[in-house]
Design an enzyme around this catalytic site. Structure first.
Site, PDB file in Angstrom:
ATOM      1  N   HIS A 114     -65.381 -16.578 -30.424  1.00 59.65           N
ATOM      2  CA  HIS A 114     -64.520 -15.653 -29.677  1.00 59.65           C
ATOM      3  C   HIS A 114     -65.320 -14.753 -28.733  1.00 59.65           C
ATOM      4  CE1 HIS A 114     -65.418 -12.664 -32.974  1.00 59.65           C
ATOM      5  NE2 HIS A 114     -65.395 -11.848 -31.949  1.00 59.65           N
ATOM      6  N   ASP A 144     -64.887 -20.271 -35.790  1.00 63.38           N
ATOM      7  CA  ASP A 144     -65.375 -19.187 -34.929  1.00 63.38           C
ATOM      8  C   ASP A 144     -66.891 -19.195 -34.784  1.00 63.38           C
ATOM      9  OD1 ASP A 144     -65.109 -17.067 -33.220  1.00 63.38           O
ATOM     10  OD2 ASP A 144     -64.879 -15.546 -34.780  1.00 63.38           O
ATOM     11  N   GLY A 215     -68.694  -5.422 -31.113  1.00 64.01           N
ATOM     12  CA  GLY A 215     -70.032  -5.648 -30.566  1.00 64.01           C
ATOM     13  C   GLY A 215     -70.970  -6.242 -31.598  1.00 64.01           C
ATOM     14  N   ASN A 216     -70.651  -6.080 -32.897  1.00 61.92           N
ATOM     15  CA  ASN A 216     -71.440  -6.711 -33.963  1.00 61.92           C
ATOM     16  C   ASN A 216     -71.125  -8.196 -34.099  1.00 61.92           C
ATOM     17  OD1 ASN A 216     -71.562  -3.743 -35.694  1.00 61.92           O
ATOM     18  ND2 ASN A 216     -73.332  -5.109 -35.772  1.00 61.92           N
ATOM     19  N   SER A 217     -69.999  -8.633 -33.544  1.00 56.65           N
ATOM     20  CA  SER A 217     -69.579 -10.026 -33.711  1.00 56.65           C
ATOM     21  C   SER A 217     -70.680 -10.986 -33.282  1.00 56.65           C
ATOM     22  CB  SER A 217     -68.320 -10.307 -32.886  1.00 56.65           C
ATOM     23  OG  SER A 217     -67.188  -9.804 -33.504  1.00 56.65           O
ATOM     24  N   LEU A 269     -56.079 -35.542 -43.291  1.00 56.79           N
ATOM     25  CA  LEU A 269     -55.175 -36.307 -44.155  1.00 56.79           C
ATOM     26  C   LEU A 269     -53.851 -36.642 -43.481  1.00 56.79           C
ATOM     27  CD1 LEU A 269     -55.420 -34.728 -47.735  1.00 56.79           C
ATOM     28  CD2 LEU A 269     -56.097 -37.022 -47.029  1.00 56.79           C
ATOM     29  N   VAL A 271     -51.032 -34.637 -43.623  1.00 58.38           N
ATOM     30  CA  VAL A 271     -49.932 -34.240 -44.504  1.00 58.38           C
ATOM     31  C   VAL A 271     -49.652 -32.758 -44.323  1.00 58.38           C
ATOM     32  CG1 VAL A 271     -50.540 -36.002 -46.212  1.00 58.38           C
ATOM     33  CG2 VAL A 271     -51.435 -33.677 -46.472  1.00 58.38           C
TER      34      VAL A 271
END
Length: 465
Positions: A114, A144, A215-217, A269, A271
């Site tokens: 992101h 992510d 900002g830590n992401s 799968l 399903v």
């Protein structure tokens, strides 16, 4: 004499307390991060992204990262300009800030997907303030994760730890660039493991009380050996000390694919599944303590269909791994390799069966399968059972009315639902429905498979005496 003894005892007690408070054992209860930070900090980078936008949306007063953390209400409050007040169209540049860390000395950098999503340009700033334009090598939106590359060599790479070994209460520290403040270090403990916070069915986060902010992401969460054990990704904005990180083993499982192919292929799968409740388990002839995931529908020609999966099956293990919780099956299947055959155990009518399924490849862009839409019931012949009136409409059994005081209503049965199956029997007409309910109900439960608002699900309700 007694007064002297009392005074002496008081003095001795004070000395002992002081020694305990300032003894080496007590002072070493809290780790010293200084040497670790000096070693780790050069491997953490600042990531700035730039995107050309139209003035149809006014320039944001905050970087895009704020809206990822604080949600769309925050965006609507600050981001949108009313249409009748918008100026003439013109091009603007929006910016976003994030963090990342070096994983190889030849310039590969890990961050959150992101952080760099839809960016026109990505700029990486090292701790010594050297700047490089970055290329996106691979991305994995489901988890992510993103892998970047800069044209540099001899960089200090961080070692990757083993997030499976993490214990709740273990000391950790985070390094990143919250609010653009580069090189910020915060410390705390692992508060919980395997957290689901509603981002996706793959949620399995490490929770920490180490301070994490916008900002830590993409920055690292590290153990006391200086190894990366998580990738900081989210916070709960309404609380304090609620930060979440992607376990580093998630990256380790997909790193080579990201680097070599630019994407991650996952098992599939084909399903639709539903969370298994004690009531559902009992209505299907299993014990109320049974764990697993309930199969609601099976796509025709999909891997699950070819393996023999049926509606109403309870998947209890996959490739030798027990399905303890609903989310487990999504992770187990996603980790599988497309084209590889694996064993899968299911409960059907209370008996265990072993199937062998050859996994397909999970589509990159999944859209919900549109089930039959519920139609308003007509004044056709009806049948009433336990406060629920069923009727035929367009050759389908539908719920005409539901008594609000009934167990069925309490369980979730609503007017307009289309009944597909009752106790495992296809509900082709009212007489079939009646026979299935009156002769096949287990443990005093009726189990309906219904279609409502474009999706299928099972609803069990207890038969009232």
């Amino acid at each position: 004499m007694k007064s002297y003894l009392s005074a002496g005892s008081f003095l001795l007690t004070g000395i002992l307390v002081t020694l305990l408070l300032f003894s080496p054992a007590t002072s070493h209860q809290f780790p010293d991060f200084t040497e670790l930070v000096e070693k780790v900090e050069p491997s953490v980078v600042n990531i700035s992204t730039f995107k050309e936008t139209s003035s149809a949306q006014r320039a944001m007063p905050f970087p895009e990262e704020f809206f990822h953390f604080f949600g769309e209400d925050f965006r609507r409050f600050f981001g949108e300009t009313p249409r009748n007040n918008r100026p003439d169209q013109q091009r603007r540049h929006s910016t976003s800030l994030g963090s990342g860390f070096i994983v190889s000395d030849d310039g590969y950098i890990v961050t959150n997907h992101h952080v760099i999503k839809e960016a026109d340009e990505i700029l990486v700033t090292l701790s010594d303030e050297r700047e490089y334009k970055a290329e996106v090598i691979g991305g994995d939106s489901a988890y992510d994760l993103a892998l970047l590359k800069i044209n540099a060599r001899g960089l200090p790479a961080l070692p990757l730890g083993n997030s499976d070994d993490i214990r709740v209460g273990q000391w950790v520290f985070a390094v990143g660039n919250p609010f653009g403040l580069s090189g910020t270090v915060t410390a705390g403990v692992i508060s919980a493991r395997d957290r689901q916070i509603g981002q996706s069915v793959f949620d399995s986060f490490l929770q920490t009380d180490a301070s994490i902010n916008p900002g830590n992401s993409g920055g690292p969460l590290l153990n006391l050996s200086g190894e990366v054990i998580g990738i900081n990704t989210a916070i709960v904005s309404s609380g304090q000390g609620l930060g979440f990180a992607i376990p580093i083993n998630t990256l380790k499982a997909s790193y080579e694919q990201l680097r070599e192919e630019g994407r991650v292929s996952r098992g599939w799968l084909g399903v639709s599944l539903q969370r298994l409740t004690p009531e559902l388990a009992q209505s299907l002839g299993a014990g109320q303590d049974t764990t697993g995931a309930l199969v609601v529908s099976v796509g025709e020609g999909q891997p699950g269909d070819k393996a023999g999966l049926e509606e109403g099956d309870i998947i209890v293990s996959f490739d030798g791994q027990q399905v303890e919780r609903y989310q487990d099956i999504f992770r187990f299947v996603a980790r599988g390799v497309p084209g590889v055959q694996v064993p899968m155990e299911v409960l059907r009518d209370g008996r265990k069966h072993t199937l062998r399924v050859t996994l397909g490849e999970r589509p990159d862009d999944l859209s919900a399968d549109a089930g039959p839409s519920a139609q308003p019931p007509s004044a056709a012949a009806t049948w009433e059972f336990q406060g629920v009136t069923f009727a035929m409409e367009n050759q389908r059994v539908v719920v005409k009315t539901v008594d609000r005081d009934s167990h069925a209503y309490e369980a979730g049965v609503r007017q307009g639902m289309v009944v597909l199956r009752a106790n495992g029997v296809a509900a082709t007409d009212l007489s079939t429905l009646e026979r299935a309910i009156e002769s096949r109900s287990r443990n005093n439960y009726v189990n309906l498979l219904v279609s409502h608002q474009g999706s299928n699900r099972f609803i069990p309700f207890q038969i009232q005496p």
